[in-house]
Design an enzyme around this catalytic site. Structure first.
Site, mmCIF file in Angstrom:
data_model
loop_
_atom_site.group_PDB
_atom_site.id
_atom_site.type_symbol
_atom_site.label_atom_id
_atom_site.label_comp_id
_atom_site.label_asym_id
_atom_site.label_seq_id
_atom_site.Cartn_x
_atom_site.Cartn_y
_atom_site.Cartn_z
ATOM 1 N N GLY A 1 -1.401 9.793 0.344
ATOM 2 C CA GLY A 1 -1.522 10.372 -0.990
ATOM 3 C C GLY A 1 -1.981 11.810 -0.840
ATOM 4 O O GLY A 1 -1.907 12.382 0.247
ATOM 5 N N GLY A 2 -2.467 12.395 -1.953
ATOM 6 C CA GLY A 2 -2.930 13.766 -1.882
ATOM 7 C C GLY A 2 -4.288 13.850 -1.221
ATOM 8 O O GLY A 2 -4.698 14.896 -0.708
ATOM 9 N N ALA B 1 -5.795 10.862 0.509
ATOM 10 C CA ALA B 1 -6.081 9.840 1.515
ATOM 11 C C ALA B 1 -4.844 9.447 2.302
ATOM 12 O O ALA B 1 -3.719 9.654 1.856
ATOM 13 C CB ALA B 1 -6.623 8.599 0.802
ATOM 14 N N CYS C 1 -3.365 5.975 4.324
ATOM 15 C CA CYS C 1 -3.622 4.553 4.248
ATOM 16 C C CYS C 1 -3.090 3.852 5.502
ATOM 17 O O CYS C 1 -1.960 4.113 5.923
ATOM 18 C CB CYS C 1 -2.929 4.038 2.991
ATOM 19 S SG CYS C 1 -3.679 2.597 2.347
ATOM 20 N N ASP D 1 -3.881 7.541 -14.590
ATOM 21 C CA ASP D 1 -2.857 7.978 -13.641
ATOM 22 C C ASP D 1 -1.876 6.827 -13.360
ATOM 23 O O ASP D 1 -1.482 6.603 -12.213
ATOM 24 C CB ASP D 1 -3.515 8.476 -12.349
ATOM 25 C CG ASP D 1 -2.577 9.380 -11.550
ATOM 26 O OD1 ASP D 1 -1.579 9.870 -12.132
ATOM 27 O OD2 ASP D 1 -2.830 9.587 -10.350
HETATM 28 P P1 ADP Z 1 -4.373 9.016 -3.137
HETATM 29 O O1 ADP Z 1 -5.651 8.624 -3.822
HETATM 30 O O2 ADP Z 1 -4.569 9.998 -2.081
HETATM 31 O O3 ADP Z 1 -3.275 9.349 -4.107
HETATM 32 P P2 ADP Z 1 -3.212 6.424 -2.881
HETATM 33 O O4 ADP Z 1 -4.177 5.446 -3.430
HETATM 34 O O5 ADP Z 1 -2.075 6.792 -3.770
HETATM 35 O O6 ADP Z 1 -3.940 7.722 -2.368
HETATM 36 O O7 ADP Z 1 -2.656 5.858 -1.502
HETATM 37 C C1 ADP Z 1 -1.817 6.630 -0.679
HETATM 38 C C2 ADP Z 1 -0.693 5.796 -0.160
HETATM 39 O O8 ADP Z 1 -1.199 4.740 0.605
HETATM 40 C C3 ADP Z 1 0.141 5.138 -1.231
HETATM 41 O O9 ADP Z 1 1.157 5.966 -1.703
HETATM 42 C C4 ADP Z 1 0.705 3.923 -0.490
HETATM 43 O O10 ADP Z 1 1.816 4.289 0.280
HETATM 44 C C5 ADP Z 1 -0.426 3.559 0.439
HETATM 45 N N1 ADP Z 1 -1.288 2.519 -0.139
HETATM 46 C C6 ADP Z 1 -2.321 2.693 -0.993
HETATM 47 N N2 ADP Z 1 -2.909 1.523 -1.297
HETATM 48 C C7 ADP Z 1 -2.233 0.570 -0.613
HETATM 49 C C8 ADP Z 1 -2.351 -0.855 -0.494
HETATM 50 N N3 ADP Z 1 -3.305 -1.534 -1.154
HETATM 51 N N4 ADP Z 1 -1.491 -1.516 0.306
HETATM 52 C C9 ADP Z 1 -0.516 -0.834 0.960
HETATM 53 N N5 ADP Z 1 -0.361 0.499 0.908
HETATM 54 C C10 ADP Z 1 -1.192 1.207 0.131
#
Ligand code: ADP
Length: 689
Positions: free
Chosen positions: A86-87, A89, A91, A199
């Site tokens: 993400g922006g 984090a 994962c 969001d």
């Molecule tokens: P940010 O807060 O930086 O936007 P996100 O929560 O959107 O981060 O997570 C970044 C990416 O990590 C997501 O786009 C997805 O690909 C992956 N991701 C996040 N949560 C999960 C999850 N519970 N299971 C699998 N992949 C996840």
């Protein structure tokens, strides 16, 4: 400002958690839904046209965690595959000693540069940690090592709705219906806890291994202190931002921004791209502000989906349907509805042509049940009657034929209670608020007597009536089908019944005893006190216009002072009913439901009294002393004879075999069922006026 590197996370106080309105929107630096239609996020306010500077993503600071992540508590994890970024984090898959897989949202401590960022991260953690719902990514744990903070989450191995749409280009209406019920269930859960997600977008909605929806990323979520509080920070993802976020710097925004996002997602899933899509962000905002979107003529969309989207994408937040209202739209109530999605859906359009109307209806009910949209407990958040006390002369108590006993003179002992009327401080955006204003202007709200109810916030009551009515119709159909084929039938379970009641709403409220011997008083201010039998505790269930009903358990010995009078009144009613009234039924059925439930609404008609219970069942006490309760979403009927014999059957069986002849020769069942259907229809119709 000192770097947060290596510092342990601090606990977050309620004040900080609620101060998001004053902080810079985190999303201004975060990744957007990076796909065919997303554009770069703006800074804090609506951007003017200017050259875009490429901003480094904070997630870039996140180094791949070590293969063995050691936590301070001694519990270690093995890092697995990279899942996404993400922006803020990155994962990773992560596995504990037992082999259980999780997703670890990993935030570099180097990216938590200042107190603001730290506060935001802590807010995200605190809010997400408090969420427990089948449609919300489950928060598992949170820990840190020297370089990262790890948010351990339930793993969603089937990616996001955005990935699915990218792959499939368009989704079919049956699958969207199914997903939306789960999404609505999750959002309703959040809103009931005063959390706005802010969001919601396809990229933040994931699929678990069984292709169930899981809402994630609480990075912009906000908790409101009260339902009338507003938020002012401009944040979100451009394509999904609600107009009031862009224009309402002074007036702020609230829960309706999440409703708006549902409309955007619905459109995007069915049309293939979001409605206000444009090359640059400023133009997206302009289009959002003037509600400039169209349904492309070359893309098929049903009228029912189109209507729902049009109603959701209303510029004025108060005009959008509530979450419960949405589920009453034709888009959900008609058309094919699968019982689940499969992983094949990820790559190819599923075929739902095999689904019959009645299967679809049952699947819809089940999906709502599974998503917590049909509650079976006192926690059901609903708006309830508010008896128009002032304008009424004292009511006479019910005639003997309708009430289990004459109650008239016994109430003199009860003195006026000091009930605190709850007032709605600023009902501008509350649908109930609008109803109350109507009331103030001479349109008395007489729901309890079966009059038309102008409040929109009784959507849940309406939904329950719709469920029961639909279930009755399906049962009737099933009875016909079963004559030739075998269909599985629901196991009838005797519901909790109202066994005694007294209407003293000219003074205090409506009191009732349940077949569990719990005693409830529905006070005239709309709140309920439910005294649990054989227990030293009671529930006080408060009616809150925007949130519905919130129940809190108290111990009788330790009750707050403001409830002492309520307890006294309840005790009085309990004693009165015990000594003066007969129970409706002598039945002691071992499979009786033992939940704790309360009365949501009662309606007194010339021919019956109708009770709508919080578990969705409806009971009709007819003037001729016969009583019928329809429960289990319209599939089960309980009949109570005038001499108090009680029997519960599947309604389809009754339709097929003709009724309760072994108890009473002729109870006029057909006519009574018609009366019930008419009453339900009237309730549904009245609330749609
Ligand atoms: P940010 O807060 O930086 O936007 P996100 O929560 O959107 O981060 O997570 C970044 C990416 O990590 C997501 O786009 C997805 O690909 C992956 N991701 C996040 N949560 C999960 C999850 N519970 N299971 C699998 N992949 C996840």
């Amino acid at each position: 400002m000192a770097s947060a590197r290596g510092q342990p996370l601090q606990a977050l106080g309620e004040r900080e958690l609620n101060s998001r309105a004053q902080i810079t929107p985190l999303k201004s630096t975060r990744k957007l839904e990076a796909d065919v239609y997303e554009v770069k996020a703006p800074k804090e306010s609506v951007p003017k046209e200017k050259p875009k500077k490429k901003k480094e993503k904070l997630s870039a600071l996140c180094k791949t965690p070590p293969s063995l992540i050691k936590t301070r508590t001694g519990k270690d994890y093995r890092r697995g595959l990279f899942l996404g970024e993400g922006g803020f984090a990155r994962c990773f898959q992560i596995k504990d000693d037992s082999g259980q897989l999780y997703a670890a949202k990993t935030v570099a401590k180097a990216s938590i540069k200042n107190d603001k960022t730290k506060t935001k991260l802590l807010a995200e953690i605190k809010i997400h940690k408090s969420m427990h719902h089948p449609s919300i990514v489950q928060f598992i744990d949170c820990f840190e090592d020297d370089i990262n903070v790890y948010i351990l989450l339930e793993i969603c191995p089937n990616q996001s709705l955005m990935d699915l749409l990218k792959k499939r280009k368009l989704l079919t209406e049956p699958e969207v219906r199914f997903m939306m019920v789960q999404i609505i269930g999750g959002i309703k859960y959040m809103h009931n806890r005063r959390v706005i997600h802010r969001d919601l977008k396809l990229g933040n909605i994931f699929f678990d291994a069984d292709m169930n929806i899981k809402i994630g990323d609480f990075g912009l979520a906000s908790v409101l202190k009260g339902t009338n509080e507003r938020r002012y920070t401009i944040c979100g993802t451009p394509n999904y931002i609600a107009p009031e976020v862009l224009t309402g710097k002074k007036t702020g925004h609230s829960f309706e921004v999440d409703i708006w996002s549902i409309g955007i997602m619905l459109y995007a899933l069915l049309i293939g791209k979001p409605p206000f899509q444009s090359k640059d962000v400023a133009h997206i905002y302009e289009r959002i502000k003037i509600n400039d979107y169209h349904f492309p003529p070359d893309k098929y969309i049903s009228d029912s989906a189109r209507t729902l989207i049009e109603h959701i994408l209303k510029t004025v937040p108060g005009l959008r349907p509530s979450l419960d209202d949405m589920l009453l739209y034709e888009f959900f109530t008609t058309g094919k509805f699968p019982n689940k999605l499969t992983v094949e859906t990820l790559v190819a359009e599923p075929d739902f042509s095999y689904l019959t109307e009645s299967q679809s209806h049952m699947n819809f009910l089940q999906a709502k049940r599974d998503s917590g949209l049909i509650q079976s407990s006192h926690m059901t958040p609903v708006e309830i009657l508010k008896t128009d006390l002032e304008s009424e002369k004292p009511k006479t108590l019910l005639p003997q034929s309708l009430s289990p006993g004459n109650t008239k003179s016994k109430y003199k002992e009860v003195t006026e209670p000091v009930l605190k009327q709850r007032t709605s401080e600023d009902p501008a955006n509350s649908k109930l608020g609008r109803a109350r204003r109507l009331e103030d202007h001479g349109m008395p709200y007489k729901q309890s007597r079966g009059h038309r109810n102008k409040s929109v916030s009784n959507a849940i009551l309406r939904q329950e009536c719709t469920n029961i009515l639909n279930g009755m119709v399906i049962s009737e159909r099933q009875a016909r089908i079963r004559a030739s084929s075998r269909l599985p039938e629901i196991e009838p379970k005797t519901p909790i019944l109202i066994s005694k009641w007294v209407d003293y709403s000219n003074k205090h409220g409506f009191s009732y005893q349940l077949s569990t011997d719990d005693i409830g008083v529905l006070f005239n201010d709309g709140n309920t006190l439910l005294r649990i039998n054989h227990s030293s505790s009671f529930w006080y269930i408060v009616n809150n216009p925007n949130e519905g009903w919130l129940a809190q358990e108290y111990s009788t010995t330790d009750a707050p002072a403001h409830l002492h009078r309520h307890i006294e009144i309840t005790e009085f009613f309990a004693k009165y009913m015990k000594t003066n009234l007969c129970k409706v039924s002598n039945d002691d059925d071992s499979i009786m439901d033992q939940d704790e439930i309360f009365l949501r609404r009662y309606t007194r008609d010339e021919k019956y009294v109708m009770f709508e219970m919080s578990n969705g069942s409806v009971q009709f006490n007819f003037k001729d002393h016969h009583k019928i309760c329809i429960s289990q979403t319209g599939c089960t009927i309980t009949y109570i004879s005038p001499d108090r014999v009680c029997k519960t059957l599947a309604l389809s069986q009754v339709f097929r075999e003709g009724g309760f002849r072994e108890i009473v020769e002729d109870i006029g069942l057909e006519e009574k069922l018609d009366m019930i259907k008419c009453a339900l229809k009237e309730k549904i119709h009245a609330s749609l006026d």
